[in-house]
Design a protein around this motif. Structure first.
Motif, PDB file in Angstrom:
ATOM      1  N   ALA A 105      29.054 -20.194 -31.608  1.00  0.00           N
ATOM      2  CA  ALA A 105      28.610 -20.152 -33.132  1.00  0.00           C
ATOM      3  C   ALA A 105      26.765 -20.447 -33.223  1.00  0.00           C
ATOM      4  CB  ALA A 105      28.975 -20.487 -34.280  1.00  0.00           C
ATOM      5  N   ASP A 106      26.839 -21.483 -32.906  1.00  0.00           N
ATOM      6  CA  ASP A 106      25.607 -21.841 -32.622  1.00  0.00           C
ATOM      7  C   ASP A 106      24.125 -20.936 -31.548  1.00  0.00           C
ATOM      8  OD1 ASP A 106      25.744 -23.836 -33.558  1.00  0.00           O
ATOM      9  OD2 ASP A 106      26.086 -25.207 -33.380  1.00  0.00           O
ATOM     10  N   THR A 107      24.666 -21.135 -30.807  1.00  0.00           N
ATOM     11  CA  THR A 107      23.801 -20.757 -29.445  1.00  0.00           C
ATOM     12  C   THR A 107      23.694 -18.878 -30.161  1.00  0.00           C
ATOM     13  OG1 THR A 107      25.567 -21.139 -28.027  1.00  0.00           O
ATOM     14  CG2 THR A 107      24.407 -19.022 -27.620  1.00  0.00           C
ATOM     15  N   LEU A 108      25.366 -18.156 -30.869  1.00  0.00           N
ATOM     16  CA  LEU A 108      24.442 -16.602 -31.735  1.00  0.00           C
ATOM     17  C   LEU A 108      23.266 -17.258 -32.345  1.00  0.00           C
ATOM     18  CD1 LEU A 108      26.869 -14.264 -31.474  1.00  0.00           C
ATOM     19  CD2 LEU A 108      25.806 -15.367 -33.651  1.00  0.00           C
ATOM     20  N   ALA A 109      23.589 -18.050 -33.125  1.00  0.00           N
ATOM     21  CA  ALA A 109      22.444 -18.420 -33.872  1.00  0.00           C
ATOM     22  C   ALA A 109      20.876 -17.940 -34.037  1.00  0.00           C
ATOM     23  CB  ALA A 109      22.072 -19.496 -35.665  1.00  0.00           C
ATOM     24  N   ASP A 110      21.119 -18.446 -32.594  1.00  0.00           N
ATOM     25  CA  ASP A 110      19.582 -18.511 -32.226  1.00  0.00           C
ATOM     26  C   ASP A 110      19.463 -17.955 -31.306  1.00  0.00           C
ATOM     27  OD1 ASP A 110      19.460 -21.626 -31.219  1.00  0.00           O
ATOM     28  OD2 ASP A 110      20.383 -21.372 -29.523  1.00  0.00           O
ATOM     29  N   GLU A 111      19.955 -16.554 -31.101  1.00  0.00           N
ATOM     30  CA  GLU A 111      19.769 -15.471 -31.101  1.00  0.00           C
ATOM     31  C   GLU A 111      19.450 -14.407 -32.379  1.00  0.00           C
ATOM     32  OE1 GLU A 111      21.899 -11.879 -29.014  1.00  0.00           O
ATOM     33  OE2 GLU A 111      20.573 -10.497 -29.197  1.00  0.00           O
ATOM     34  N   VAL A 112      19.778 -14.414 -33.594  1.00  0.00           N
ATOM     35  CA  VAL A 112      19.455 -14.619 -34.847  1.00  0.00           C
ATOM     36  C   VAL A 112      18.501 -14.767 -35.200  1.00  0.00           C
ATOM     37  CG1 VAL A 112      19.927 -13.588 -36.962  1.00  0.00           C
ATOM     38  CG2 VAL A 112      21.825 -13.613 -35.343  1.00  0.00           C
ATOM     39  N   ARG A 113      17.815 -15.588 -34.925  1.00  0.00           N
ATOM     40  CA  ARG A 113      16.247 -16.619 -34.790  1.00  0.00           C
ATOM     41  C   ARG A 113      15.489 -15.952 -34.332  1.00  0.00           C
ATOM     42  NH1 ARG A 113      19.282 -21.057 -36.671  1.00  0.00           N
ATOM     43  NH2 ARG A 113      20.027 -21.531 -34.191  1.00  0.00           N
ATOM     44  N   LEU A 114      15.807 -15.435 -32.726  1.00  0.00           N
ATOM     45  CA  LEU A 114      14.812 -14.458 -32.124  1.00  0.00           C
ATOM     46  C   LEU A 114      14.793 -12.999 -32.711  1.00  0.00           C
ATOM     47  CD1 LEU A 114      13.970 -14.365 -28.661  1.00  0.00           C
ATOM     48  CD2 LEU A 114      15.986 -13.022 -28.313  1.00  0.00           C
ATOM     49  N   ALA A 115      15.928 -12.367 -32.958  1.00  0.00           N
ATOM     50  CA  ALA A 115      15.558 -10.945 -33.626  1.00  0.00           C
ATOM     51  C   ALA A 115      14.923 -11.335 -35.455  1.00  0.00           C
ATOM     52  CB  ALA A 115      17.005 -10.701 -33.957  1.00  0.00           C
ATOM     53  N   ARG A 116      14.800 -12.398 -35.508  1.00  0.00           N
ATOM     54  CA  ARG A 116      13.548 -12.237 -36.675  1.00  0.00           C
ATOM     55  C   ARG A 116      12.299 -12.240 -36.466  1.00  0.00           C
ATOM     56  NH1 ARG A 116      13.321 -11.093 -41.582  1.00  0.00           N
ATOM     57  NH2 ARG A 116      11.683  -9.766 -40.603  1.00  0.00           N
ATOM     58  N   LYS A 117      12.047 -12.854 -35.107  1.00  0.00           N
ATOM     59  CA  LYS A 117      10.509 -13.053 -34.580  1.00  0.00           C
ATOM     60  C   LYS A 117      10.393 -11.830 -33.680  1.00  0.00           C
ATOM     61  CE  LYS A 117      10.273 -17.736 -32.212  1.00  0.00           C
ATOM     62  NZ  LYS A 117      10.965 -18.502 -31.681  1.00  0.00           N
ATOM     63  N   VAL A 118      11.355 -11.350 -33.267  1.00  0.00           N
ATOM     64  CA  VAL A 118      11.045  -9.840 -32.184  1.00  0.00           C
ATOM     65  C   VAL A 118      10.424  -8.687 -33.700  1.00  0.00           C
ATOM     66  CG1 VAL A 118      11.951  -7.839 -31.249  1.00  0.00           C
ATOM     67  CG2 VAL A 118      12.207 -10.145 -30.886  1.00  0.00           C
ATOM     68  N   LEU A 119      11.874  -9.121 -35.025  1.00  0.00           N
ATOM     69  CA  LEU A 119      11.283  -7.462 -36.048  1.00  0.00           C
ATOM     70  C   LEU A 119      10.392  -8.561 -36.287  1.00  0.00           C
ATOM     71  CD1 LEU A 119      15.190  -6.855 -36.175  1.00  0.00           C
ATOM     72  CD2 LEU A 119      13.380  -5.695 -34.946  1.00  0.00           C
ATOM     73  N   GLY A 120       9.462  -9.594 -36.393  1.00  0.00           N
ATOM     74  CA  GLY A 120       8.514 -10.053 -37.477  1.00  0.00           C
ATOM     75  C   GLY A 120       8.305  -9.293 -38.909  1.00  0.00           C
ATOM     76  N   ASP A 121       7.342  -9.278 -39.302  1.00  0.00           N
ATOM     77  CA  ASP A 121       7.493  -8.873 -40.770  1.00  0.00           C
ATOM     78  C   ASP A 121       8.417  -8.420 -41.321  1.00  0.00           C
ATOM     79  OD1 ASP A 121       4.804  -9.841 -39.905  1.00  0.00           O
ATOM     80  OD2 ASP A 121       5.022  -7.729 -41.525  1.00  0.00           O
ATOM     81  N   ASP A 122       9.363  -7.268 -40.748  1.00  0.00           N
ATOM     82  CA  ASP A 122       9.952  -6.469 -41.547  1.00  0.00           C
ATOM     83  C   ASP A 122      10.951  -7.016 -42.819  1.00  0.00           C
ATOM     84  OD1 ASP A 122      12.101  -4.449 -41.234  1.00  0.00           O
ATOM     85  OD2 ASP A 122      12.572  -4.643 -39.374  1.00  0.00           O
ATOM     86  N   PRO A 123      10.576  -5.840 -43.267  1.00  0.00           N
ATOM     87  CA  PRO A 123      11.206  -6.951 -45.189  1.00  0.00           C
ATOM     88  C   PRO A 123      12.318  -6.046 -45.494  1.00  0.00           C
ATOM     89  CG  PRO A 123       9.866  -4.779 -45.499  1.00  0.00           C
ATOM     90  CD  PRO A 123       9.752  -5.114 -43.506  1.00  0.00           C
ATOM     91  N   ARG A 124      13.286  -5.582 -44.090  1.00  0.00           N
ATOM     92  CA  ARG A 124      14.623  -4.636 -44.665  1.00  0.00           C
ATOM     93  C   ARG A 124      15.547  -6.257 -45.293  1.00  0.00           C
ATOM     94  NH1 ARG A 124      15.267  -1.053 -40.019  1.00  0.00           N
ATOM     95  NH2 ARG A 124      13.922  -2.508 -38.660  1.00  0.00           N
ATOM     96  N   PRO A 125      16.327  -5.987 -45.121  1.00  0.00           N
ATOM     97  CA  PRO A 125      17.494  -7.115 -45.421  1.00  0.00           C
ATOM     98  C   PRO A 125      18.845  -5.786 -45.044  1.00  0.00           C
ATOM     99  CG  PRO A 125      17.341  -5.676 -47.788  1.00  0.00           C
ATOM    100  CD  PRO A 125      16.039  -5.284 -47.436  1.00  0.00           C
ATOM    101  N   VAL A 126      19.521  -6.970 -44.877  1.00  0.00           N
ATOM    102  CA  VAL A 126      20.633  -5.868 -43.776  1.00  0.00           C
ATOM    103  C   VAL A 126      21.989  -5.668 -44.535  1.00  0.00           C
ATOM    104  CG1 VAL A 126      22.345  -6.979 -41.885  1.00  0.00           C
ATOM    105  CG2 VAL A 126      20.327  -8.251 -41.920  1.00  0.00           C
ATOM    106  N   ARG A 127      21.941  -4.132 -44.083  1.00  0.00           N
ATOM    107  CA  ARG A 127      22.884  -3.830 -45.501  1.00  0.00           C
ATOM    108  C   ARG A 127      24.008  -3.519 -44.341  1.00  0.00           C
ATOM    109  NH1 ARG A 127      25.338  -1.599 -47.882  1.00  0.00           N
ATOM    110  NH2 ARG A 127      24.877   0.263 -48.922  1.00  0.00           N
ATOM    111  N   THR A 128      24.864  -4.236 -43.248  1.00  0.00           N
ATOM    112  CA  THR A 128      26.470  -4.133 -42.896  1.00  0.00           C
ATOM    113  C   THR A 128      26.062  -5.432 -41.725  1.00  0.00           C
ATOM    114  OG1 THR A 128      25.715  -3.081 -40.725  1.00  0.00           O
ATOM    115  CG2 THR A 128      26.866  -1.998 -43.078  1.00  0.00           C
ATOM    116  N   VAL A 129      27.005  -6.356 -41.496  1.00  0.00           N
ATOM    117  CA  VAL A 129      27.142  -6.643 -40.705  1.00  0.00           C
ATOM    118  C   VAL A 129      28.762  -6.699 -40.095  1.00  0.00           C
ATOM    119  CG1 VAL A 129      27.314  -9.963 -39.786  1.00  0.00           C
ATOM    120  CG2 VAL A 129      25.759  -9.027 -41.616  1.00  0.00           C
TER     121      VAL A 129
END
Ligand SMILES: C[S@@+](CC[C@H](N)C(=O)[O-])C[C@H]1O[C@@H](n2cnc3c(N)ncnc32)[C@H](O)[C@@H]1O
Ligand code: SF4
Length: 410
Positions: free
Chosen positions: A70-94
């Motif tokens: 779970a912690d490793t996967l959370a690292d990728e979610v943080r990477l996604a935040r960096k890659v998508l930058g200030d993209d303001p979209r809230p997530v519609r589906t998980v």
């Protein structure tokens, strides 16, 4: 072992996307797929990217372990935040899928979801699904997921018949998936899906009807019914080759599909994609609809695929290599493809033609349009929508969906 990844160009170490991928992103919905690559045992028909404890032993060490996942996967979610930058979209589906997500403690799935919520925020009406194996959950587990923010759950039922479950190597007992639906409703889940498989060697028409009846009796608002695919390299393929079980039969698949559509429609379910039925629009799987409509999604986890603005990429497959890349601060991406306008046109036809709303005829090139006129004359496309410029499969068309799609993409 699971199937191979596609070829493609290398992924930049930091996972950065070309600027054009993010242009206009605010107008497209964004979803997250979170892959959990673990199973207690491997079902003989399955070639998904998943690993049993024995398969992982000696490869990947502590990095590949379930405890840290779970912690490793959370690292990728943080990477996604960096890659998508200030993209303001809230997530519609998980959508948490697998593998068997429910092999992890419920708290770990809730932590993975929290990572998405913390980094991106969830839309107020976000759909949050997890897949679950019936033998790996109980009422307390489901309640913990519901309290942690999950509102949709998808159980792998496959069949109600003991002998069919045996051929599929499923470990749950008949009746357990139906009990899971009741437990999920009791825990407050709004939306519940049951996955079924038809055409398993040894399954009769009556067995299939019994499975559909048992599924419907449990009261889900969504059913996915898949023809059994014999994937190369699986135990099932080897057993068929050795003559231990008979090969699946396309005619049998067609008969079973007709039975499914008749029984499900009789119970108030509507097809909205060739293999998917729901009782209402709210019961549809919005996450899958994002895939089918070419929206943006980030797939996190080993072997997961992503798509943002015409760029498609995929992660390394092994959980050890995946965790090692993130621990070193690198993207776990193994390769990517920049889709051309023509690639995207073909992909839209492939996906939209399988939907009840169909595909606009304006997507078709000259040969595809000629093929669509033949398909209409052959009763494979609906006449009414066709007059209004849409290719919508008839029931017979749905039986031959793959062939119709192949003709129309020309
Ligand atoms: C990859 S599984 C993950 C969910 C969960 N582990 C389970 O098995 O219930 C998702 C669904 O894909 C379907 N599936 C997997 N392999 C298949 C195959 N070879 N042919 C048809 N359906 C398949 C099954 O219905 C399964 O429930
Ligand atoms: S439990 Fe699901 S993911 Fe795991 S091997 Fe079986 S079908 Fe595949």
């Amino acid at each position: 072992m699971p199937s191979a990844l596609p070829d493609g160009e290398p992924m930049p170490e930091d996972g950065a996307l070309p600027p054009h991928a993010l242009a206009g992103a605010g107008d497209r919905p964004l979803g997250f797929y979170l892959h959990v690559p673990y199973c207690a045992t491997r079902c003989g028909y399955c070639d998904f990217n998943t690993y049993t404890a024995t398969e992982l032993r000696g490869s990947g060490g502590v990095l590949a372990s379930r405890e840290n996942y779970a912690d490793t996967l959370a690292d990728e979610v943080r990477l996604a935040r960096k890659v998508l930058g200030d993209d303001p979209r809230p997530v519609r589906t998980v959508f948490v899928g697998g593998g068997t997500p429910t092999l992890l403690p419920a708290a770990h799935l809730v932590r993975m979801l929290a990572a998405v919520r913390d980094e991106f925020g969830l839309a107020p009406d976000a759909e949050v699904t997890t897949e679950a194996n019936p033998e790996s959950v109980d009422a307390a587990y489901l309640a913990e997921l519901r309290e942690g923010g999950f509102n949709r759950i998808s159980f792998g039922m496959q069949s109600a018949k003991r002998h069919v479950l045996q051929v599929l190597d499923r470990t749950h007992t008949p009746g357990r998936p139906e009990a899971c639906v009741a437990e999920a409703r009791g825990a407050g889940f709004d939306h519940v899906n049951l996955d079924l498989i038809y055409g398993t060697p040894g399954e009769s028409d009556d067995d299939w009807r019994d499975s559909l009846d048992a599924a419907l009796g449990a009261g889900p608002d969504h059913v996915s019914a898949y023809a059994l695919i014999v994937e190369e390299g699986t135990q099932l393929a080897r057993r068929i080759r050795r003559g231990e079980v008979p090969m699946t039969d396309d005619d049998v698949h067609a008969d079973r599909y007709l039975i499914a559509d008749e029984v499900l429609a009789g119970a108030g379910f509507h097809w909205y994609e060739v293999s998917n039925w729901a009782t209402s629009e709210a019961g549809r799987c919005l996450h899958n609809e994002l895939y089918w409509r070419g929206a943006d999604w980030w797939g996190a986890g080993p072997g997961a695929h992503s798509h943002v603005g015409g760029v498609r990429w995929w992660n390394v497959k092994h959980p050890g290599a995946y965790a090692a890349a993130l621990a070193a601060g690198r993207s776990p991406g193994a390769g990517r493809e920049l889709l051309s306008a023509e690639d995207r046109r073909v992909e839209r036809i492939l996906l939209e033609l399988r939907l009840a709303e169909g595909a606009p005829l304006e997507l078709l090139a000259e040969q595809g349009l000629a093929a669509s006129r033949r398909a209409l004359a052959d009763g494979l496309l609906e006449a009414g929508p066709y007059r209004e410029g849409r290719a919508v499969l008839t029931l017979r068309g749905r039986l031959l969906a793959d062939a119709v799609v192949r003709d129309l993409v020309d």
